[in-house]
Write an enzyme that holds these catalytic residues in place. Sequence first.
Site, PDB file in Angstrom:
ATOM      1  N   HIS A  96      38.517  38.971  37.136  1.00  0.00           N
ATOM      2  CA  HIS A  96      37.881  39.793  38.160  1.00  0.00           C
ATOM      3  C   HIS A  96      38.525  41.172  38.182  1.00  0.00           C
ATOM      4  CE1 HIS A  96      37.257  40.862  42.608  1.00  0.00           C
ATOM      5  NE2 HIS A  96      36.109  41.047  41.984  1.00  0.00           N
ATOM      6  N   HIS A  97      37.698  42.229  38.031  1.00  0.00           N
ATOM      7  CA  HIS A  97      38.170  43.605  38.045  1.00  0.00           C
ATOM      8  C   HIS A  97      37.533  44.332  39.222  1.00  0.00           C
ATOM      9  CE1 HIS A  97      39.125  43.669  33.422  1.00  0.00           C
ATOM     10  NE2 HIS A  97      39.773  42.721  34.078  1.00  0.00           N
ATOM     11  N   GLU A  98      38.149  44.238  40.390  1.00  0.00           N
ATOM     12  CA  GLU A  98      37.687  45.023  41.533  1.00  0.00           C
ATOM     13  C   GLU A  98      38.354  46.393  41.460  1.00  0.00           C
ATOM     14  OE1 GLU A  98      36.085  46.890  44.032  1.00  0.00           O
ATOM     15  OE2 GLU A  98      35.344  44.822  44.158  1.00  0.00           O
ATOM     16  N   GLU A 104      24.911  42.444  40.493  1.00  0.00           N
ATOM     17  CA  GLU A 104      24.489  42.289  41.881  1.00  0.00           C
ATOM     18  C   GLU A 104      23.343  43.274  42.124  1.00  0.00           C
ATOM     19  OE1 GLU A 104      27.162  41.342  45.813  1.00  0.00           O
ATOM     20  OE2 GLU A 104      27.465  43.248  44.814  1.00  0.00           O
ATOM     21  N   GLU A 129      26.720  36.542  50.226  1.00  0.00           N
ATOM     22  CA  GLU A 129      27.916  36.810  51.018  1.00  0.00           C
ATOM     23  C   GLU A 129      27.597  37.307  52.427  1.00  0.00           C
ATOM     24  OE1 GLU A 129      27.113  40.564  48.598  1.00  0.00           O
ATOM     25  OE2 GLU A 129      26.959  38.392  48.351  1.00  0.00           O
ATOM     26  N   HIS A 145      29.267  43.887  39.983  1.00  0.00           N
ATOM     27  CA  HIS A 145      28.897  43.972  41.399  1.00  0.00           C
ATOM     28  C   HIS A 145      29.048  45.411  41.870  1.00  0.00           C
ATOM     29  CE1 HIS A 145      28.634  39.615  42.879  1.00  0.00           C
ATOM     30  NE2 HIS A 145      28.503  39.627  41.555  1.00  0.00           N
ATOM     31  N   GLU A 146      28.242  45.771  42.885  1.00  0.00           N
ATOM     32  CA  GLU A 146      28.047  47.179  43.241  1.00  0.00           C
ATOM     33  C   GLU A 146      27.703  47.956  41.963  1.00  0.00           C
ATOM     34  OE1 GLU A 146      30.039  44.809  45.743  1.00  0.00           O
ATOM     35  OE2 GLU A 146      31.254  45.723  44.154  1.00  0.00           O
TER      36      GLU A 146
END
Length: 725
Positions: free
Chosen positions: A415-417, A515, A521, A496-497
Amino acid sequence: MKSLRSLIGTLITGLFLTVISSLFVAPVSADQIVTSPNKNLSLTFSLTDGTPAYSVNFKGRPALLTSALGFELKDGALKNNFILLKTDTASKDKTWTQPWGEQREVRNHYNELTVTLQQTNAAARQLKIIFRVFNDAIAFRYEWPEQPNLKHFDIMNELTEFVLPSDAMALWQPAFRPQASEQLYSHTRLSELLRQTKLAQGDAYAGDNPQHDPVKAVTTPLTLQTDDGLYLVIHEADLTDYAGMELKPEANNTLKCDLAPWSDGVLVKTAAPAVSPWRLVMISDKLSDIVQDTSATTLNLNPPSRIADTSWIQPGKFIGIWWGMHLGKYTWDPSKLGEESTDGLGATTENTRRYIDFASKYGFSSVLIEGWNKGWAHDWVAHAAEFSFTEPNAQFDLLGLTAYAHSKGVDLISHHETGAVITNYEAQVEAAFAQCERLGIHHVKTGYVGNEPRVKRYDTNGVYIGSEYLDGQYMVRHYRMVAVLAAKYHIMLDAHEPIKDTGEQRTWPNFMSREGARGQEYNAWSPDGGNPPNHDVNLVFTRFLSGPFDFTPGVIQVTYPQYKKNNRVHTTSVKQLAMYVDFYSPLEMAADLPENYEKYRDLFQFIIDVPTDWEKSLMLNGDIGEYVTLARKERGGDDWFIGSMTNEKRRDYGIALNFLDAGKTYVAEIYRDADDADWQTNPIAYKIEKKLVTSESTLSLHLAPGGGEAIRLKPATAEEEASRL
């Protein structure tokens, strides 16, 4: 003096080109028509007093009235004073195979018209427009050829219009807002949309904090329905090094292209030779054509795959601590230690091992663990520049867990936020992808949570320049860079985003899902309580028309007062199963907590069985915002799956199974709402039934309010046929 000589030279050159054109190139007739292969659609290009436009007819009636074409540039305009130098026509009918998708074989069948325009002023600039007409769609793009008087240029306004012949109903969401793609949809006439837009006129744009702004534009895909039964979807394809297109309502049922600007006001910065994205309009009097063909047409408008060997790109289902994070069972905050308490850190070695064991037990391909890396904090958005994408937190044994996962036949999803700090991510992303490849991690989920709809842009010295839109050219370049780099290191992406989906997964099939809409969510923490029952149906007729969406379905335990007292999932449990058929993603999550799947092991079986890669897909019935039923055949197998969903209304209807192989008997494994089920009062009430069916059978479906039905159809064994079930 030098600049004066240069100006005189430019004028002489332009005059020379104009004279030569008039002497040796006879302008062709202004009106040009191109029709679809089946003759249902016809597009007319017109040049009136030097101004280009187009119109579209469907089966002899207007679908789009005369609509403007052209541009305003910083140093002039490409909108009038044109002559038509020449036209070229072409046709194509070719079928190609997707490495994964909603259907294996995609037919690319169209007729094409290319017009070459030249301005009659001194600059004599040229502009090409390429029109393609499919059986249920029209598309066009602009091309700027290499030429002396158009090198580097800035686009200040794209004049493209879509003029409807009547006040159509529109299914829309507002653009240019925080979480712009994560809004609920409104279903109104264009006139009401225009009224809301007029409320915004004269209001100053709120810049980085526009949450109270009125509607200024709407996102694409935009779905429209006319009173005389015509369906249209306006979108774009092959968004490459350009700004994303939104649509601004104007008078006379007009929708105008509205590009996401740079922070300095320029819309697009480019240089000839160049092309724009395709402007795409799906048109049919059958809603099923729209649902079945839009994403395929978008793919057809993108270049073929740039990845020669796609064997490493594999669809699959995954699990993870994601839902527990949103419920508050787990946290990203590393100061909160523990495993199962309501404030426990989720990304720990022991917790991850349990999820790996669960994935291996039930045949899931991968496990997503968010918060595994250093940089997470209580207010992690404020500290996003501190994220590391290679170093694990102290509670997470990265090397040991990847080895353990592989021993169990499971992959980890890294996961790369980014927290929308683009410079920090771009400085580390190649090292992170290289590390993933060394460790045998082939999936990455990226995230860009920040001050949406913008991200902050800095120069190479770290000096702040301005805030850029997620759909603006700056971020379009970023997302494409990440996708290309991921392919280099054999990484499958789930963003995502994200940037909107415009079919680029044909070119970069490792960009598998994203997404880009309001997902599951919101049911965990949204102040409005969660997604209303019609939202799920609306998604099929909007967001899913652009491509795969990581909605994260499969929450069977739809109420969870021990975690969230004011939130819940606004569906029945069975509707969550139907989403696996109706909501397409080649990487599909089983979002619920593992203990809930063990609790409802019989319902969980459908999630285990349903594939994420399809041979073909059909829409069996539906009505915008009301209900929908899709059927899909698994790729490489004989099983069919049906998913049916409704809004807050109860539905009863029959589904003909004439798409099944004739002369073959199937077992229908039916997961349905119980007779007394209701999303509000009795959401986890269900029945599981079996019966024998053939292609001549009709199944009766009974959907509870906010409910659904999920069906697996598999060829019957000799014993099952004899049993008559």
